[in-house]
Design an enzyme around this catalytic site. Structure first.
Site, short mmCIF file in Angstrom:
data_model
loop_
_atom_site.label_atom_id
_atom_site.label_comp_id
_atom_site.label_asym_id
_atom_site.label_seq_id
_atom_site.Cartn_x
_atom_site.Cartn_y
_atom_site.Cartn_z
N HIS A 157 54.70 52.27 28.33
CA HIS A 157 55.15 50.98 28.08
C HIS A 157 55.13 50.01 29.31
O HIS A 157 55.99 49.13 29.25
CB HIS A 157 56.42 50.93 27.49
CG HIS A 157 56.65 51.67 26.16
ND1 HIS A 157 56.29 51.61 24.93
CD2 HIS A 157 56.88 53.01 26.22
CE1 HIS A 157 56.55 52.78 24.16
NE2 HIS A 157 56.94 53.80 24.96
N SER A 278 39.33 33.44 48.07
CA SER A 278 39.51 32.19 47.20
C SER A 278 38.93 30.95 48.32
O SER A 278 39.17 31.05 49.47
CB SER A 278 41.11 31.91 47.07
OG SER A 278 41.18 30.76 46.67
N LYS A 284 44.30 34.50 50.17
CA LYS A 284 43.92 35.47 48.77
C LYS A 284 42.80 36.46 49.08
O LYS A 284 41.94 36.24 49.94
CB LYS A 284 43.27 34.48 47.78
CG LYS A 284 44.34 33.59 46.99
CD LYS A 284 45.57 34.60 46.46
CE LYS A 284 45.15 34.98 44.98
NZ LYS A 284 44.63 34.28 44.03
N GLU A 291 38.15 43.24 38.21
CA GLU A 291 38.02 42.36 37.24
C GLU A 291 36.85 42.26 36.48
O GLU A 291 36.68 42.03 35.29
CB GLU A 291 38.58 41.01 37.72
CG GLU A 291 40.05 41.09 37.91
CD GLU A 291 40.41 39.75 38.96
OE1 GLU A 291 39.66 38.40 38.63
OE2 GLU A 291 41.10 39.83 39.71
#
Ligand code: ARG
Length: 458
Positions: A157, A278, A284, A291
């Protein structure tokens, strides 16, 4: 193009609208090698069986060699009006050897020809899937061995649950990928049946030696039903399912890499070579590879659903709908194979923060179950032990400490079964205790990695 230039020119008085030509073209431009190999085998068999004369067979085989060289040199100009790769090869052959080229299509239809092409394509894709999963599994085994004793929090969980080892966690993916590999292997067996010789749908009136063609092209057997062999694409759906499952598995690891690279987890740092930046935020470093692997999963599912939908309710035998299969196979392959390759390279380059993972493994009462198990070993029922430890956890929360931070008298007050040794319980002893097959003890992780490697060799 005039009707005469097309293969079915005799029947057609007028040419095809350019829109029709473009609309009906298939996604098989890259499959010349397979198509030519199939034609060479067919021509050789026709010659041997005396269905065409040997000199024609020889001319066809030589001519196909020249056509192959043309494709290899990238000298073929694609003509959409020729519909598919089969027609291109035949037209190019005719340009080279003239009339004899017309004999190649004896005892053959594009319907069994395309069945052959598809099976050669999917067989090759299965081999790539087998190779890709094998390489990634080997990488995971190596990492698991290196991290067999490195603790991290195990989750259920998305809550810290019990400590596991990083090696054990990585090997979970190894097991998933082994099943994916098995699916590619299994799919390949059903793919590897020769459909050529089925004709358009009803079989062939010529004395074909189908076994000879099968042997030349590496097929295990020949199809038993010509309608099935020309109309069936379940092997494509099966391949796409193997792809979808593989990509789904990788997407779960991808998600964990994204999470673990975040400041919240900070379990790993992304290597520069596999990260992106970025355009606005100079600090970043993003896990775009992970992804995109996660994001492309939906497209692979889409191809599977597309193929199943194409086949649903489709009457026997061949229908042009089936042409869509190659695009689906190529699209799924173009996602899954590079995904496996880049993960096999990226995962070993991830820089795990092992000390931080070790600390996290011991936090949030992750040893509570082990404390309960301690009482069980002393004779208490597990339910009662669960209640005792639940009370200790509540006490910890009031005091703002971990279980290890409670003084012994608190334990003793909770149950007379506790002895001072309970304070020795730590992450390493909790890990080492799970020393049964399938458990996370370092010894078991090493055994499991060896077992997985053995499966790859079997
Ligand atoms: N391009 C077709 C395909 O990929 C080849 C078979 C065409 N057969 C036909 N009868 N039009 O399915």
């Amino acid at each position: 193009m005039s009707g005469e230039q097309r293969q079915w020119g005799g029947r057609f008085a007028a040419g095809m609208d350019a829109l029709t030509a473009a609309y009906t073209a298939g996604a098989d431009q890259d499959l010349w090698e397979h198509d030519i190999a199939g034609s060479v085998a067919h021509a050789r068999m026709l010659g041997k069986q005396g269905i065409i004369v040997q000199t024609d067979a020889a001319a066809i085989i030589r001519g196909l060699g020249e056509v192959l060289a043309l494709f290899q040199r990238g000298e073929v100009v694609w003509r959409p009006e020729l519909e598919d790769i089969h027609t291109h090869v035949e037209v190019l052959l005719r340009e080279r050897i003239g009339e004899s080229a017309g004999r190649l299509h004896t005892a053959r239809s594009r319907n069994d020809q395309v069945g052959l092409l598809n099976r050669m394509l999917v067989r090759e894709c299965c081999d790539e899937g087998i190779r890709g999963t094998t390489e990634f599994i080997e990488v995971l085994c190596g990492l698991a061995e290196a991290h067999a004793a490195d603790p991290m929090p195990g989750y259920t969980h998305v809550q810290r649950a019990q400590p596991v080892t990083l090696g054990h966690h990585l090997l979970a993916y190894g097991e998933m990928l082994l099943r994916d590999r098995d699916r590619f292997i299994d799919c390949r067996k059903r793919v590897n049946v020769l459909p050529l010789g089925s004709g358009a749908l009803a079989g062939s009136p010529y004395p074909l030696d189908r076994e000879m063609v099968a042997a030349e092209l590496g097929f295990e057997s020949v199809s038993r039903n010509s309608l099935d062999a020309t109309a069936d694409r379940d092997f494509v759906a099966e391949f796409l399912f193997a792809c979808a499952t593989t990509q789904m598995h990788v997407s779960r690891l991808a998600e964990e890499i994204v999470l673990w690279a975040s400041a919240e987890f900070a379990f790993l740092k992304l290597p520069d070579a596999f990260a992106t930046g970025s355009s606005i935020m100079p600090q970043k470093k993003n896990a775009d590879v992970a992804e995109l692997a996660r994001g492309r999963t939906g497209r692979v599912y889409g191809e599977l659903i597309a193929m199943l939908t194409t086949m649903k309710g489709l009457p026997l035998a061949y229908n042009r709908d089936l042409q869509e299969d190659k695009a689906s196979v190529q699209a799924a392959r173009a996602v899954v194979i590079p995904t496996l390759r880049i993960f096999a390279a990226m995962v070993p380059a991830l820089r795990f923060d092992l000390p931080r993972m070790r600390v996290a493994a011991g936090q949030n009462f992750s040893l509570a179950t082990d404390v309960a198990d301690y009482l069980v070993k002393k004779g208490l029922s597990f339910r009662d032990a669960h209640g005792v430890v639940g009370g200790l956890v509540r006490e910890c929360e009031t005091r703002g400490c971990e279980l290890a931070g409670l003084p012994f008298p608190v334990y003793a007050a909770a149950s007379p079964l506790f002895e001072e040794e309970i304070l020795l319980l730590d992450v390493d002893s909790a890990l080492a205790a799970r020393d049964i097959p399938g458990g996370t003890a370092p010894r078991q992780v090493r055994l499991a990695a060896a077992g997985l490697r053995a499966q790859l060799r079997s």
